[in-house]
Design an enzyme around this catalytic site. Structure first.
Site, PDB file in Angstrom:
ATOM      1  CG  ASN A  46      55.288  50.302  43.800  1.00  0.00           C
ATOM      2  OD1 ASN A  46      55.293  51.160  44.677  1.00  0.00           O
ATOM      3  ND2 ASN A  46      55.787  50.505  42.597  1.00  0.00           N
ATOM      4  CD  GLN A  61      41.185  48.112   9.858  1.00  0.00           C
ATOM      5  OE1 GLN A  61      40.920  49.295   9.972  1.00  0.00           O
ATOM      6  NE2 GLN A  61      42.096  47.535  10.610  1.00  0.00           N
ATOM      7  CG  LEU A  80      55.328  48.643  55.685  1.00  0.00           C
ATOM      8  CD1 LEU A  80      54.612  47.484  56.371  1.00  0.00           C
ATOM      9  CD2 LEU A  80      56.815  48.573  55.979  1.00  0.00           C
ATOM     10  CD  GLU A 126      37.595  56.923   7.739  1.00  0.00           C
ATOM     11  OE1 GLU A 126      37.729  57.967   8.380  1.00  0.00           O
ATOM     12  OE2 GLU A 126      37.370  56.909   6.515  1.00  0.00           O
ATOM     13  CG  LEU A 146      48.129  53.712   9.949  1.00  0.00           C
ATOM     14  CD1 LEU A 146      46.875  54.501   9.623  1.00  0.00           C
ATOM     15  CD2 LEU A 146      49.223  54.641  10.438  1.00  0.00           C
ATOM     16  CB  ALA A 199      42.486  46.176  39.330  1.00  0.00           C
ATOM     17  CG  MET A 218      41.872  57.267   0.745  1.00  0.00           C
ATOM     18  SD  MET A 218      41.535  58.667  -0.308  1.00  0.00           S
ATOM     19  CE  MET A 218      42.580  59.867   0.447  1.00  0.00           C
TER      20      MET A 218
HETATM   21  C1  LIG Z   1      45.416  50.088  37.651  1.00  0.00           C
HETATM   22  C2  LIG Z   1      44.813  49.954  39.019  1.00  0.00           C
HETATM   23  C3  LIG Z   1      43.482  49.634  39.118  1.00  0.00           C
HETATM   24  C4  LIG Z   1      42.904  49.516  40.390  1.00  0.00           C
HETATM   25  N1  LIG Z   1      41.579  49.224  40.455  1.00  0.00           N
HETATM   26  C5  LIG Z   1      40.973  49.110  41.667  1.00  0.00           C
HETATM   27  C6  LIG Z   1      39.593  48.828  41.788  1.00  0.00           C
HETATM   28  O1  LIG Z   1      38.881  48.662  40.796  1.00  0.00           O
HETATM   29  N2  LIG Z   1      39.071  48.746  43.030  1.00  0.00           N
HETATM   30  C7  LIG Z   1      39.828  48.915  44.158  1.00  0.00           C
HETATM   31  O2  LIG Z   1      39.307  48.821  45.243  1.00  0.00           O
HETATM   32  N3  LIG Z   1      41.119  49.183  44.087  1.00  0.00           N
HETATM   33  C8  LIG Z   1      41.718  49.287  42.866  1.00  0.00           C
HETATM   34  N4  LIG Z   1      43.063  49.581  42.806  1.00  0.00           N
HETATM   35  C9  LIG Z   1      43.790  49.867  44.045  1.00  0.00           C
HETATM   36  C10 LIG Z   1      44.417  48.639  44.627  1.00  0.00           C
HETATM   37  O3  LIG Z   1      43.460  47.782  45.146  1.00  0.00           O
HETATM   38  C11 LIG Z   1      45.347  49.090  45.729  1.00  0.00           C
HETATM   39  O4  LIG Z   1      46.294  49.908  45.137  1.00  0.00           O
HETATM   40  C12 LIG Z   1      46.080  47.936  46.357  1.00  0.00           C
HETATM   41  O5  LIG Z   1      45.213  47.063  46.953  1.00  0.00           O
HETATM   42  C13 LIG Z   1      47.172  48.380  47.308  1.00  0.00           C
HETATM   43  O6  LIG Z   1      47.950  47.264  47.664  1.00  0.00           O
HETATM   44  P1  LIG Z   1      49.533  47.217  47.482  1.00  0.00           P
HETATM   45  O7  LIG Z   1      50.012  45.970  48.058  1.00  0.00           O
HETATM   46  O8  LIG Z   1      49.895  47.430  46.070  1.00  0.00           O
HETATM   47  O9  LIG Z   1      49.962  48.475  48.335  1.00  0.00           O
HETATM   48  P2  LIG Z   1      51.291  49.376  48.296  1.00  0.00           P
HETATM   49  O10 LIG Z   1      51.190  50.289  47.161  1.00  0.00           O
HETATM   50  O11 LIG Z   1      52.455  48.441  48.260  1.00  0.00           O
HETATM   51  O12 LIG Z   1      51.161  50.064  49.663  1.00  0.00           O
HETATM   52  C14 LIG Z   1      50.112  50.948  49.895  1.00  0.00           C
HETATM   53  C15 LIG Z   1      50.181  51.571  51.300  1.00  0.00           C
HETATM   54  O13 LIG Z   1      49.899  50.588  52.254  1.00  0.00           O
HETATM   55  C16 LIG Z   1      50.915  50.528  53.224  1.00  0.00           C
HETATM   56  N5  LIG Z   1      51.064  49.116  53.580  1.00  0.00           N
HETATM   57  C17 LIG Z   1      51.113  48.090  52.720  1.00  0.00           C
HETATM   58  N6  LIG Z   1      51.157  46.935  53.402  1.00  0.00           N
HETATM   59  C18 LIG Z   1      51.154  47.254  54.701  1.00  0.00           C
HETATM   60  C19 LIG Z   1      51.212  46.509  55.887  1.00  0.00           C
HETATM   61  N7  LIG Z   1      51.233  45.192  55.866  1.00  0.00           N
HETATM   62  N8  LIG Z   1      51.196  47.174  57.046  1.00  0.00           N
HETATM   63  C20 LIG Z   1      51.161  48.514  57.103  1.00  0.00           C
HETATM   64  N9  LIG Z   1      51.109  49.261  56.003  1.00  0.00           N
HETATM   65  C21 LIG Z   1      51.107  48.648  54.824  1.00  0.00           C
HETATM   66  C22 LIG Z   1      52.116  51.112  52.590  1.00  0.00           C
HETATM   67  O14 LIG Z   1      52.929  51.706  53.575  1.00  0.00           O
HETATM   68  C23 LIG Z   1      51.529  52.125  51.644  1.00  0.00           C
HETATM   69  O15 LIG Z   1      51.347  53.330  52.316  1.00  0.00           O
HETATM   70  C24 LIG Z   1      43.677  49.701  41.559  1.00  0.00           C
HETATM   71  C25 LIG Z   1      45.035  50.006  41.448  1.00  0.00           C
HETATM   72  C26 LIG Z   1      45.602  50.132  40.185  1.00  0.00           C
HETATM   73  C27 LIG Z   1      47.057  50.464  40.074  1.00  0.00           C
END
Ligand SMILES: Cc1cc2nc3c(=O)[nH]c(=O)nc-3n(C[C@H](O)[C@H](O)[C@H](O)COP(=O)(O)OP(=O)(O)OC[C@H]3O[C@@H](n4cnc5c(N)ncnc54)[C@H](O)[C@@H]3O)c2cc1C
Ligand code: FES
Ligand code: FES
Length: 1343
Positions: A269, A1208, A265, A1274, A1052, A346, A1095
Site C-alpha cells: 500500500n 539545544q 492489488l 537559537e 516546546l 526509502a 530567553m
Molecule cells: C515514503 C516513501 C518513500 C519511498 N521512497 C522510494 C525511493 O526512495 N525509491 C523508490 O524507488 N521508491 C520509493 N518509494 C516507492 C515504493 O518503492 C513503492 O511504493 C513500492 O515499492 C510499491 O510496492 P507496494 O507493495 O507498496 O505496492 P502497492 O501500493 O500495494 O501496489 C502498487 C500497485 O502495484 C499493483 N500490484 C502490486 N502487486 C502486484 C502484483 N503482484 N501483480 C500485479 N499488480 C500488482 C497494484 O495493483 C497497485 O496498482 C517510496 C514510497 C514511500 C511511501
C-alpha cells in the site's frame, strides 16, 4: 458487490489483545484505528504518507511455511486495517509504560537525552524495539539503519543513536567516557589544564535496567492456528464506500482479478495509499493477496534467481544478501547493484512494507530498482486465468506503453533476475537530495557485455529514472555503441548521444533541469570508470593471458569517484563544566538532569493536544484555501459542501462576530485573496474525513488581480514593502571607500526554511455554555497572543478566553504567531456551531498555510586592504515577508542590529527592509533573521579572502572583535569568550593540520574534494523592547509539602520546565521530586510574553526564583524556630500560622532599548559567543556531500543543565545544517508552494549528521542572568553554516583545479544541484542551455 451483512470479521491483535472488527472499513488506516478507536495515542501523526516515521509500529506475522515469526517496522498511516487479518501489532504502549514497566529501549532513549519535544520518540522507540526483536545484540550500523526512516526535528539524532548503541555488544560510546581518552581528542589535555574540571558524562549507564530479550511478549498462539488452518476461505470486508477482498488461493485471486479488473492489488500500500490520499484516487474494490504462498518464494536455477512478487523490499534485500555471499562475484553483479540501492531506498519501514511486485508494477519514473532490473535483463512472470507469460523489463513495459503493459486481469507472480557473467558489468547509480529516504533526483541502471577477452562492446543498456514521465531507456545510444571499444572516445560520444536521446524539457516538472541533464552524463561517466576499473582487474584475474595495454586502469586521482559516500554510524563527545563538588547533593542546578517528560515521551504517555479524548459533540475542521496568489473572490459556493454527509456548517468571513483582520492578520479571506494557501473558509463535520471531503466541494470563483508579487526582485520593482527601512551606520563609509586597496560588490541569496515541527498545528476550541467563555488547548509559544486574537475575533473580553498549553511537538518559532490565527479561525467555528472544534492541520496544509523563515537577499559593497583588513562595508538586506506584517519588521530590525556578527568594521552601514509579496506570511524561526543575514557576512569575508589570497579564517581573525568594544549600534561588550571559542575551535579541530591534509587529499582526488570552514558567532538573546522581557510565575505549596509551579513560558521540547524545576528545587531547598509543573495557561499567568528569543529560562527562571524567594522569606521565621525540622513540618506550621503558601514571582525584564532615530541603544541584555568547525567531502560529479566532522564551542557561561543545553546546541546545529544544505522550498512562478511534505522537503535524517561531532560548553561569566547562565536555544542554528562554507571551500578547490574563478555566487542552501553546477567541468560544458525567455520554469527562487 457484497453487501455489508456479508462482511467478514477482521481479526488481529494489538499489544496482545484480540481485536475483532465486525465492520472493518478498508479506508481506515491503522494509525487512525489505534488512535481513535483503541485510544492508543502514543502512535503519532506526522505526515500521513510514510515519510516521517512518527507512526511507526511493529507488525508481527507468522509464516506457516517456515514456521517463523516475522517482526517488522511499519508506518501505521499507510497500513489499512483490513490488511492486518492474522497479524499482531505492537504499539509503543505495548512495549512499556510507566504504569506497568518502562522498557529498556524507552528508558535509555529518555536517559540518553534522546527526546526533546517527544513527538518523534514513540516512533524512535518502535524502530529500535523492532530491531532488537530481530537482533537482540545489534551492531551500531544496524542501529543507524533502523533509524533511517524516522525524522526528528529537535535532537540532531546523535543522542538517539547513542541510546540505541547501548544495546550493541561491544562498547561503542566514545572511550573518553571510560578511560579519559577520546578518539576525537587529538590535542590532549587542552581542557584538563583549565581551572574548572570538564565532564563528559551526560548520563550514567549503570542506572540502565538490563535488557532481557526473553521477556518480550509471545506471538498470539491463536494467530498461529489461524495461519496454519488448511481450510482458508476468501474474506470480504465491506466499508462505507469500498470493499476489501482477500482471496484464499491463487485461483481465487485470478478469478477476482478477472471480475474486478480495475481493482488494485494492495500489497504494501505504499503506492496505492499515497495515491488515494494525495492524488484523490478512488477505488471501490481492493484485492489483497497478502500472504498467498505462491507470491512468496526464492527459486535459484543455473541461470537466474526468481523472487516472489510478494516479497517485501527488505526480504528481497535479505534474499539477495544470502545469494551474493553464496555465489561467485561475477554472477552477482546485478544483485550487488540492487543491494546498494536497497540500503537507501526509502526508510526501513517502507522497505518492509513495499513489495517487489508492487514496486515493479507501479512503474514509477523515480523507481530505484526498475532501471537496474531492466539493465540486468530481468523478466516479470505474469499469470492470469488465460495462462502465464513473461514480460522483459528492458522492453517497452517500463516506458508504460499501453500495449506492453500488464493486462488488467493479470497478476505478477515473480521476477526472474539472471546471473551476470564474467565479461558483463551491471551498476545502479543514484543521486538524491539526501542520502537515505529520499526519491532520486536522477537514477540509472546500466549494464555492458563485452566480447570475451576484449573491451569491445557486445551489448549495452542504460535506463534512467526521473528524467521523464517513465523510466527511460537510452536504447538508440546503446545500439550505436555496440562494437565500440570502452575508451574515452566512446565515452565522449556516448555522452553527446545520450543527451540528444534523453531530452528534459526546460520547463519539466520537478525543475533542476540543467542539473538533471548533467547527472545523466555524470552517472554515465561513473559507470564508465567502474567498468574500466573492472576490465583492468580482469588482467590480474586472467593472469597473463590478457594484454594489460588494452585494459588500462583509470587514473589514480579518479578512483575516489567510483564510490558513493559510505553511511557511517555517528559518534560524538560532549564536554561541559563539572558541578562544583562542594555543591549540596540535593541541588540539581548544573547537573545534566533528564527532561521532565522524557520517560512519558518514550512511552507515548505524554499527552499532546490531539491525544486528548474526544469531547462530547466535537466537530472536526477542514480548510479551504486560496489557489490564487492575488485575486478577487467573485463567489463562494458552499451548497454542495453543506449537502455532504456529516457536515454541520461551513464557516466564512461573514461568521466572524468581531475582528476578522486583527493587526493586519486576516482570519478568513474576505472579498480578496492575497496568497495561495490563505484560508477562505472552513468546513465543520462529524469526522475529519467528512470535513475534508466536503471542503473539496466548495467552489470558489476568482478574478486575478495584478500585480502578483512573488519574489524579492518583483517586490523591489513594485516598491512593495511591509515596513520602513531600518538603518545602522558608523564611521564614514563613503570616505573609507576612497581609501582602500580594493572594493568588491556582490549579492547573496538565502532561501527560506520550513519549520517542520513534528507535531503540526493543533487546536481544540471548546465553547462554554455560560458568559461567552471559550477554552482552547493548543500547541503554542504564545498563549497570550492566542487569547488576544480569539477575544478580538469573538468580540469578548480577554478574561473570557482561556488558553492551555501543556507541551508541543516542536515549534522553532513557527508557533509564536500562527496559533493565534488558527486558534481564532477555530474559535469562530466553535462559536458559530456551538460545538467543540478539533482542528488538526494536515502536514501539507500546515506547510502551505503557516510559511516559515524569511528568504533574504543581501547586497554588499566591501572596501578592504590587501592584507585582508576590511575598512568599509555597505550592506543592504531585503527579506520576503509574504502578504501580511506578522513579525517581519522585527525580523528586519534583528538583522540590521545583529548582522555585523563577530566583526568590527570601522565604517559600516547596514540597511534593511521587509518586502510585501503574495506569498503566505513568513514568520519567526529559530535565530530570527540572524542565520540568513550572517551568511551574507561570511560570504563577503570569503570573497575578500579570495581577493587577498588568504584563507577566510585568516580574514575572519584579522577583522574579529578583539577587546571590549562597542557594536555598530553602540552597545558595549567584551568579546573575550568569543576569542576563546574561536581559538579553542581552531586548536581542538586541528584546523591547520586538517586543512593541509585536505589539500593533500584534493591533490590526489580529482572528482572528490574536501573543504573546511570555521565560523565565529556573536549572537544575542532577548528583544530590544524592555517590556517584552518581563515574566511571571505562580508557585503554590500544598499542605503535604508538594509544590505546584507555573510560569508564563511554554514547553516546546527545549526542557524549559525541567530547568524551572531545577531552579525551584534550589531556591526552596527541596528535592526536585517535590515540584510539579503541569501546564502553561492564561489563567495562571496572565499576559505572559512569547517563549522565544532564547530567553525562556532567563526570564521565567528569574520569575520562579522570585516567587520561591518570597515564599522562603515568609517561611524564615518558622525555619528559624525549628532549623532541624522537615520541609513538610514547616509547611504545616506555616498554615497554622496563617502564612500564605502561594506567591507570584515577577521579573521586570532586562532593560534593553533601541533608538532607531539615533541608531543606537543597548538593544540586547548580553551576547552568546561560539565557533564551529566543519569538514566535508564533496562529490563533484553528483553534488553529494558528506559531513565528516564538526566541532562546536559554545559559550554557555554557567550551564543550568548541560544535557539540555547541549541538546539545544546540537539540535539547532543540525537544523541549521539542513537549512544551509538540503532543505529547499519550491515555489511555482504563480506562488504555489510545491514542497508540502517529507517527500519533497528534506530535513536532515540520521545519515546527514556529522560522522564525528564534538560539542563543548565554554565557561564564562554572565552575572546579569539567572545563575550566570546564558540562553542557548537559537545560537547553534547559525553554526550550521560552517557546513555551508566548508562545502564552498571544497567547491573552490575543485574550481581552482579546473582553472575556474575562485569567486562564485555563494548562496544558500548549497544543495546538490548548486554544488554540482558550481563544479564546472567538461560534462557541464556539454549540457544544452535554454534561453530563459522561451519558457516558464517549473519553479523559481523567491529570495
Ligand atoms: C515514503 C516513501 C518513500 C519511498 N521512497 C522510494 C525511493 O526512495 N525509491 C523508490 O524507488 N521508491 C520509493 N518509494 C516507492 C515504493 O518503492 C513503492 O511504493 C513500492 O515499492 C510499491 O510496492 P507496494 O507493495 O507498496 O505496492 P502497492 O501500493 O500495494 O501496489 C502498487 C500497485 O502495484 C499493483 N500490484 C502490486 N502487486 C502486484 C502484483 N503482484 N501483480 C500485479 N499488480 C500488482 C497494484 O495493483 C497497485 O496498482 C517510496 C514510497 C514511500 C511511501
Ligand atoms: S505519519 Fe506515518 S510516516 Fe509520517
Ligand atoms: S524530539 Fe524528535 S521531533 Fe522533537
Amino acid at each position: 458487490m457484497p453487501s455489508p451483512s456479508n462482511s467478514d470479521e477482521l481479526i488481529f491483535f494489538v499489544n496482545g489483545k484480540k481485536v475483532i472488527e465486525k465492520s472493518a472499513d478498508p479506508e481506515t488506516s491503522l494509525l487512525s484505528f489505534v488512535r481513535k478507536v483503541l485510544r492508543l495515542t502514543g502512535t503519532k501523526y506526522g505526515c500521513g504518507g510514510g515519510g516521517c516515521g512518527a507512526c511507526t509500529v511493529m507488525v508481527s506475522r507468522y509464516d506457516p511455511k517456515s514456521k517463523k515469526i516475522h517482526h517488522y517496522p511499519a508506518t501505521a498511516c499507510l497500513v489499512p486495517i483490513c490488511s492486518l487479518h492474522g497479524a499482531a501489532i505492537t504499539t509503543v504502549e505495548g512495549v512499556g509504560s510507566i504504569k506497568k514497566r518502562v522498557h529498556p529501549v524507552q528508558e535509555r532513549l529518555a536517559k540518553c537525552h534522546g527526546t526533546q519535544c517527544g513527538f518523534c520518540s514513540p516512533g524512535m522507540v518502535m524502530s529500535i524495539y523492532t530491531l532488537l526483536r530481530n537482533h537482540p545484540e545489534p551492531t551500531p550500523e544496524q542501529i543507524t539503519e533502523a533509524l533511517g526512516g524516522n525524522l526528528c526535528r529537535c535532537t540532531g539524532y546523535r543522542p538517539i543513536v547513542e541510546s540505541g548503541k547501548t544495546f550493541c555488544g561491544e562498547s561503542t560510546v566514545c572511550q573518553m567516557k571510560g578511560s579519559g581518552k577520546c578518539c576525537m581528542d587529538q590535542d590532549e589535555g587542552s581542557f584538563v589544564s583549565r581551572e574548572e574540571k570538564m565532564c563528559t558524562k551526560l548520563y550514567n549507564e549503570d542506572e540502565f535496567q538490563p535488557f532481557d530479550p526473553s521477556q518480550e511478549p509471545i506471538f498470539p498462539p491463536e494467530l498461529i492456528r489461524m495461519a496454519e488452518d488448511p481450510n482458508k476461505r476468501r474474506l470480504t470486508f465491506q466499508g462505507e464506500r469500498t470493499t476489501w477482498i482477500m482471496p484464499a488461493t491463487l485461483k481465487d485471486l485470478l478469478e477476482l482479478k478477472a471480475s474486478y479488473p480495475k481493482a488494485p492489488l494492495v500489497m504494501g500500500n505504499t503506492t496505492v495509499g499515497p495515491n488515494i490520499k494525495f492524488k484523490d484516487e478512488f477505488y471501490p474494490v481492493f484485492i489483497s493477496p497478502l500472504g498467498l504462498p505462491e507470491l512468496y518464494f526464492v527459486n535459484t536455477t543455473n541461470d537466474e534467481v526468481t523472487i516472489g512478487a510478494g516479497y517485501s523490499l527488505a526480504q528481497l534485500n535479505d534474499a539477495l544478501y544470502f545469494i551474493v555471499s553464496d555465489q561467485p562475484k561475477e554472477k552477482t553483479k546485478t544483485y550487488h547493484a540492487l543491494l546498494k540501492h536497497l540500503r537507501t531506498l526509502a526508510g526501513p519501514q517502507i522497505r518492509n512494507m513495499a513489495t517487489l511486485g508492487g514496486h515493479v508494477v507501479s512503474q514509477p519514473n523515480f523507481s530505484d530498482l526498475n532501471p537496474i532490473l531492466a539493465a540486468g535483463n530481468a523478466t516479470i512472470n505474469v499469470i492470469s486465468k488465460e495462462g502465464t507469460r513473461q514480460i522483459p523489463l528492458n522492453g517497452p513495459f517500463l516506458e508504460g506503453s499501453p500495449e506492453a503493459n500488464l493486462r488488467p486481469e493479470e497478476v505478477v507472480l515473480s521476477i526472474s533476475i539472471p546471473y551476470s557473467t564474467q565479461w558483463h558489468f551491471v551498476s545502479g547509480l543514484r543521486m538524491a537530495q539526501r542520502q537515505e529516504n529520499a526519491f532520486a533526483i536522477v537514477n540509472a541502471g546500466m549494464s555492458v557485455k563485452f566480447e570475451e577477452g576484449t573491451n569491445t562492446i557486445k551489448d549495452l543498456q542504460m535506463f534512467y529514472g526521473h528524467v521523464g514521465p517513465t523510466v527511460v531507456s537510452a536504447s538508440q545510444t546503446c545500439k550505436r555503441l555496440i562494437g565500440r571499444q570502452w575508451d574515452d572516445q566512446m565515452l565522449s560520444e556516448a555522452c553527446r548521444w545520450v543527451l540528444e536521446e534523453i531530452r528534459i524539457p526546460p520547463a519539466a516538472e520537478g525543475g533542476m533541469v540543467e542539473f538533471r541533464r548533467t547527472l545523466i552524463i555524470s552517472l554515465l561517466f561513473k559507470f564508465y570508470l567502474k567498468v574500466r576499473r573492472g576490465l583492468n582487474k580482469m588482467v590480474n584475474d586472467f593472469s597473463g593471458s590478457l594484454d594489460p595495454q588494452k585494459f588500462p586502469d583509470i587514473p589514480e586521482n579518479f578512483v575516489s569517484a567510483l564510490d558513493d559516500f559510505p553511511i557511517q554510524t555517528p559518534q560524538g563527545i560532549q564536554m561541559f563544566q563539572c558541578v562544583d563538588p562542594k555543591q549540596p547533593q540535593q541541588d540539581p542546578v548544573g547537573h545534566p538532569v533528564m527532561h521532565q517528560s522524557a520517560i512519558k515521551h518514550a512511552t507515548g504517555e505524554a499527552v499532546f493536544v490531539d491525544d486528548m479524548p474526544p469531547i462530547d459533540q466535537e466537530l472536526f475542521l477542514a480548510v479551504v484555501t486560496s489557489t490564487r496568489a492575488h485575486a478577487k473572490i467573485l463567489s463562494i459556493d458552499i451548497s454542495e459542501a453543506l449537502a455532504c454527509p456529516g457536515v454541520v456548517d461551513v464557516i466564512t468571513a461573514e461568521d466572524v462576530p468581531g475582528d476578522n483582520n486583527h493587526s493586519g492578520e486576516i482570519l478568513y479571506a474576505h472579498n480578496e485573496v492575497i496568497c495561495v494557501g490563505q484560508i477562505i473558509c472552513t468546513v465543520a463535520a462529524d469526522t475529519y474525513a467528512h470535513a475534508k471531503a466536503a471542503a473539496k466541494q466548495v467552489k470558489i470563483a476568482y478574478e486575478d488581480i495584478e500585480p502578483k508579487i512573488i519574489t524579492i526582485e518583483q517586490a523591489l520593482a513594485h516598491n512593495s514593502f511591509l515596513s520602513d527601512e531600518r538603518k545602522i551606520e558608523q564611521g564614514n563609509v563613503e570616505h573609507a571607500f576612497e581609501n582602500v586597496d580594493q572594493i568588491i560588490e556582490g549579492e547573496v541569496h538565502v532561501e527560506g526554511q520550513e519549520h517542520f515541527y513534528m507535531e503540526t498545528q493543533t487546536i481544540l476550541a471548546i465553547p462554554k455554555a455560560e458568559d461567552k467563555e471559550m477554552v482552547l488547548h493548543l500547541g503554542t509559544q504564545f498563549p497570550t497572543h492566542v487569547q488576544e486574537y480569539v477575544a478580538a475575533a469573538l468580540k469578548v473580553p480577554r478574561s473570557r478566553i482561556a488558553c492551555h498549553m501543556r507541551r508541543t511537538g516542536g515549534a522553532f518559532g513557527g508557533k509564536v504567531t500562527k496559533p493565534a490565527l488558527l486558534g481564532a479561525v477555530s474559535a469562530v467555528a466553535a462559536n458559530k456551531t456551538g460545538h467543540p472544534i478539533r482542528f488538526i492541520l494536515e502536514r501539507g496544509d500546515d506547510m502551505l498555510i503557516t510559511a516559515g523563515r524569511h528568504p533574504l537577499l543581501g547586497k554588499y559593497k566591501i572596501g578592504f586592504m590587501n592584507n585582508g583588513e576590511i575598512k568599509a562595508a555597505d550592506v543592504e538586506y531585503y527579506i520576503n515577508g509574504g502578504c501580511t506584517p506578522d513579525e517581519s519588521e522585527l525580523v528586519m530590525e534583528f538583522i540590521v542590529l545583529k548582522s555585523e556578527n563577530a566583526y568590527y568594521i570601522p565604517n559600516f552601514r547596514c540597511r534593511g527592509r521587509a518586502c510585501k509579496t503574495n506569498l503566505p506570511s513568513n514568520t519567526a524561526f529559530r535565530g530570527f533573521g540572524f542565520p540568513q543575514a550572517t551568511v551574507v557576512v561570511e560570504a563577503y569575508i570569503s570573497a575578500v579572502a579570495a581577493k587577498c589570497n588568504l584563507l577566510p579564517e585568516e580574514v575572519k581573525e584579522i577583522n574579529m572583535y578583539k577587546r571590549t568594544s562597542k557594536t555598530a549600534h553602540k552597545q558595549t561588550f567584551n568579546p573575550e569568550p568569543l576569542r576563546r571559542c574561536w581559538k579553542e575551535c581552531l586548536e581542538k579541530s586541528s584546523f591547520y593540520a586538517r586543512k593541509q591534509a585536505a589539500e593533500e587529499f584534493n591533490k590526489k582526488n580529482f572528482w572528490k574534494k574536501r573543504g573546511l570552514a570555521v565560523v565565529p558567532m556573536k549572537f544575542t538573546i532577548g528583544i530590544p523592547i524592555a517590556f517584552y522581557n518581563q515574566a511571571a510565575a505562580l508557585v503554590h505549596i500544598y499542605l503535604d509539602g508538594s509544590v505546584l509551579l507555573t510560569h508564563g513560558g511554554c514547553e516546546l521540547g527545549q526542557g524549559l520546565h525541567t530547568k524551572m524545576i531545577q531552579v525551584a528545587s534550589r531556591e526552596l531547598n527541596i528535592p526536585q521530586s517535590y515540584v510539579h509543573l503541569s501546564e502553561t495557561s492564561t489563567i495562571t499567568v496572565p499576559n505572559a510574553i512569547f517563549t522565544a528569543g532564547s530567553m525562556g529560562t532567563d526570564i521565567n527562571g528569574k520569575a520562579v526564583q522570585n516567587a520561591c524567594q518570597i515564599l522562603l522569606d515568609r517561611l524564615q521565621p518558622i525555619i528559624k524556630k525549628n532549623p532541624k525540622g522537615k520541609w513538610e513540618e514547616w509547611i504545616g506550621k506555616a498554615f497554622e500560622e496563617s502564612i500564605s503558601l502561594s506567591a507570584t514571582g515577577y521579573f521586570k525584564g532586562y532593560q534593553t532599548n533601541m533608538d532607531w532615530e539615533k541608531e543606537e541603544g543597548d538593544a540586547y541584555p548580553y551576547y552568546v559567543y561560539g565557533a564551529s568547525f566543519s569538514e566535508v567531502e564533496v562529490d563533484c560529479l553528483t553534488g553529494a556531500h558528506k559531513l565528516l566532522r564538526t566541532d562546536i564551542f559554545m559559550d554557555a557561561a554557567f550551564s543550568i543543565n548541560p544535557a539540555l543545553d547541549i541538546g539545544q546546541v546540537e539540535g539547532a546545529f543540525i537544523q541549521g545544517m539542513g537549512f544551509y544544505t538540503i532543505e529547499e522550498l519550491k515555489y511555482s512562478p504563480e506562488g504555489v508552494l510545491y514542497s508540502r511534505g517529507p517527500d519533497d522537503y528534506k530535513i536532515p535524517t540520521v545519515t546527514e549528521i556529522p560522522e564525528e561531532i564534538s560539542v563543548t560548553l565554554v565557561h564564562s561569566q554572565n552575572p546579569i542572568a539567572i545563575y550566570s547562565s546564558k540562553g542557548l536555544g537559537e545560537a547553534g542554528m547559525f553554526l550550521g553554516s560552517s557546513v555551508l562554507f566548508a562545502i564552498y571551500d571544497a567547491v573552490s578547490a575543485a574550481r581552482r583545479e579546473r582553472g575556474l574563478s575562485n569567486t562564485f555566487p555563494l548562496n544558500s542552501p548549497a544543495t546538490p544541484e548548486v554544488i554540482r553546477m558550481a563544479c564546472v567541468d567538461q560534462f557541464i560544458d556539454m549540457i544544452p542551455s535554454d534561453d530563459p525567455s522561451t519558457f516558464t520554469p517549473w519553479s523559481i527562487h523567491v529570495s
